[in-house]
Write a protein that holds these residues in place. Structure first.
Motif, short mmCIF file in Angstrom:
data_model
loop_
_atom_site.label_atom_id
_atom_site.label_comp_id
_atom_site.label_asym_id
_atom_site.label_seq_id
_atom_site.Cartn_x
_atom_site.Cartn_y
_atom_site.Cartn_z
N GLU A 254 20.33 2.72 -17.10
CA GLU A 254 21.92 3.69 -18.29
C GLU A 254 22.42 5.19 -17.58
N GLU A 255 21.73 6.02 -16.54
CA GLU A 255 22.00 7.29 -15.79
C GLU A 255 23.17 6.50 -14.94
N ARG A 256 22.63 5.59 -14.05
CA ARG A 256 23.86 5.64 -13.10
C ARG A 256 25.14 4.92 -13.19
N LEU A 257 24.96 3.48 -14.60
CA LEU A 257 25.74 3.68 -14.85
C LEU A 257 27.25 4.36 -16.06
N VAL A 258 26.03 5.04 -16.77
CA VAL A 258 27.22 6.38 -17.05
C VAL A 258 27.88 7.24 -16.35
N THR A 259 27.05 7.42 -15.27
CA THR A 259 27.61 8.63 -14.24
C THR A 259 29.58 7.69 -12.95
N ALA A 260 29.32 6.53 -13.42
CA ALA A 260 29.73 5.51 -12.68
C ALA A 260 31.12 5.30 -13.49
N MET A 261 30.70 4.76 -14.86
CA MET A 261 31.89 4.49 -15.82
C MET A 261 32.55 5.68 -16.18
N SER A 262 31.70 6.89 -16.41
CA SER A 262 32.26 8.57 -16.76
C SER A 262 34.21 8.53 -15.21
N ALA A 263 33.29 8.28 -14.04
CA ALA A 263 34.27 8.34 -12.82
C ALA A 263 35.69 7.79 -13.09
N ILE A 264 35.41 6.90 -13.39
CA ILE A 264 36.81 5.64 -13.90
C ILE A 264 37.50 5.68 -14.94
N THR A 265 36.82 6.44 -15.73
CA THR A 265 37.19 6.33 -17.63
C THR A 265 38.93 7.03 -17.03
N LEU A 266 39.26 8.33 -15.62
CA LEU A 266 40.62 8.68 -16.38
C LEU A 266 40.90 7.96 -15.92
N LEU A 267 40.37 6.56 -14.74
CA LEU A 267 41.59 6.18 -13.76
C LEU A 267 42.15 5.24 -15.27
N LEU A 268 42.08 4.50 -15.57
CA LEU A 268 42.22 3.61 -16.56
C LEU A 268 43.08 3.96 -18.10
N GLY A 269 43.48 4.85 -18.26
CA GLY A 269 44.63 6.10 -19.38
C GLY A 269 43.92 6.92 -19.04
N GLU A 270 44.62 7.57 -20.12
CA GLU A 270 43.96 9.06 -21.19
C GLU A 270 43.49 8.71 -22.22
N ALA A 271 44.23 7.56 -23.06
CA ALA A 271 43.87 6.33 -23.90
C ALA A 271 41.93 5.91 -24.22
N VAL A 272 41.42 5.81 -22.24
CA VAL A 272 40.42 5.47 -22.63
C VAL A 272 39.08 6.14 -23.03
N ARG A 273 38.14 5.28 -23.88
CA ARG A 273 36.76 5.97 -24.42
C ARG A 273 36.02 4.42 -23.76
N TYR A 274 34.70 5.67 -23.14
CA TYR A 274 33.51 4.96 -23.17
C TYR A 274 32.26 5.58 -24.00
N GLN A 275 31.85 4.47 -24.32
CA GLN A 275 30.34 5.28 -25.55
C GLN A 275 29.57 4.06 -25.12
N HIS A 276 28.21 4.69 -25.31
CA HIS A 276 27.45 3.81 -24.90
C HIS A 276 25.82 4.76 -25.73
N ASP A 277 25.17 3.48 -26.42
CA ASP A 277 24.05 3.55 -27.17
C ASP A 277 22.50 2.08 -26.71
N TRP A 278 21.55 2.92 -27.41
CA TRP A 278 20.12 2.36 -27.45
C TRP A 278 20.10 1.72 -28.75
N TRP A 279 19.56 1.05 -28.93
CA TRP A 279 18.76 -0.57 -29.73
C TRP A 279 16.86 -0.49 -29.52
N VAL A 280 16.36 0.35 -30.11
CA VAL A 280 15.07 0.88 -29.63
C VAL A 280 14.03 0.00 -31.27
N VAL A 281 13.17 -1.13 -30.90
CA VAL A 281 13.35 -1.65 -32.17
C VAL A 281 11.12 -1.82 -32.22
N GLU A 282 10.62 -0.68 -33.17
CA GLU A 282 9.17 -0.25 -32.59
C GLU A 282 8.31 -1.63 -33.69
#
Length: 282
Positions: A254-282
């Motif tokens: 997660e940490e490596r991908l979020v860092t990488a995607m954050s670095a490229i998001t603006l290159l793809l256009g100002e309107a582009v957003r990146y979001q992420h979350d976890w599903w954890v079932v106990e």
């Protein structure tokens, strides 16, 4: 229905999202020596010349991989992106020119070790024909068939580890449910598997059927990431974004991908957003 050919869309923003995620997963898996079986259920043709008639028609790569390639010197400062762009450069005929975009068969086979195996499955006869012409390592098996059915038939595997990429076209409405049922069944057979599922974000919102089915399917650890890009910025039939699910993601992914995607998001256009979350079932 067999009308979809990915060559028309190769190298677009969804490919960048999907293959960067796949690359990062492989990178983490290779930190251990034990053998891995990789299965790609919808392999496509493997390598896409950007000058080919199909790919050049829509040129979706211009708003995807080309933007990263043009900024590669700056992006290379981010470790994961630097490694991904370096790998992309090995496919090209000339160092500074982007002539090809590699599909998942190349990203999977590029770092295949002798102890690993890779099964590439493709149903479309034209795509499979192209795939058969690719130069790939001897421990790669190319299969002409229905990827979801072949996956179910070939589990469990003999190796201690398994990584699966499910990446259909979703041409048929039923595919969302079929993917969910296949993934749940696969994880029941091989609970330690790392399974990646790509899905499009469309105005119809049908991807929610897939997500809802997986949420209630007993999967215990799922990481979701979405690259949201309004359809007005692109050409792919109103696709508003790209989604990736990673079931049983390796620790630290997660940490490596979020860092990488954050670095490229603006290159793809100002309107582009990146979001992420976890599903954890106990």
């Amino acid at each position: 229905m067999l009308s979809y050919q990915h060559a028309y869309h190769a190298g677009n923003f969804a490919d960048v999202h999907k293959h960067l995620t796949l690359f990062a997963v492989i990178d983490h898996l290779l930190r251990k020596a034990s053998p891995i079986t990789y299965i790609d259920t919808h392999a496509g043709r493997g390598l896409y010349p950007l000058a080919a008639e199909e790919t050049a028609r829509l040129q979706e790569y211009q708003d995807g991989v080309v933007r990263l390639w043009q900024a590669r010197n700056r992006l290379s400062e981010t470790p994961l992106l630097g490694e991904w762009l370096s790998a992309l450069g090995r496919v090209q005929d000339q160092d500074n020119r982007l002539d090809y975009y590699p599909g998942s068969p190349w990203w999977l086979s590029d770092r295949l070790r002798q102890q690993d195996s890779l099964k590439l499955i493709e149903l479309h006869p034209v795509e499979h024909g192209h795939l058969m012409q690719q130069s790939l390592p001897s421990n790669v098996q190319r299969l002409h068939g229905d990827g979801l059915k072949e996956l179910d038939r070939r589990l469990p595997v003999k190796t201690p580890r398994l990584c699966v990429l499910i990446d259909p076209s979703y041409e048929r409405k039923d595919e969302y449910d079929e993917v969910a049922r296949t993934a749940i069944k696969a994880m029941a057979k091989v609970r330690h598997a790392v399974l990646l599922i790509w899905y499009p974000l469309l105005p119809s919102g049908r991807h929610r059927e897939l997500l809802d089915a997986l949420r209630t399917g007993g999967l215990r650890k799922v990481w979701r990431s979405e690259l949201i890009r309004p359809a007005s910025l692109g050409q792919q039939h109103g696709m508003q974004g790209s989604g990736m699910l990673v079931i049983n993601p390796p620790w630290g992914l997660e940490e490596r991908l979020v860092t990488a995607m954050s670095a490229i998001t603006l290159l793809l256009g100002e309107a582009v957003r990146y979001q992420h979350d976890w599903w954890v079932v106990e």
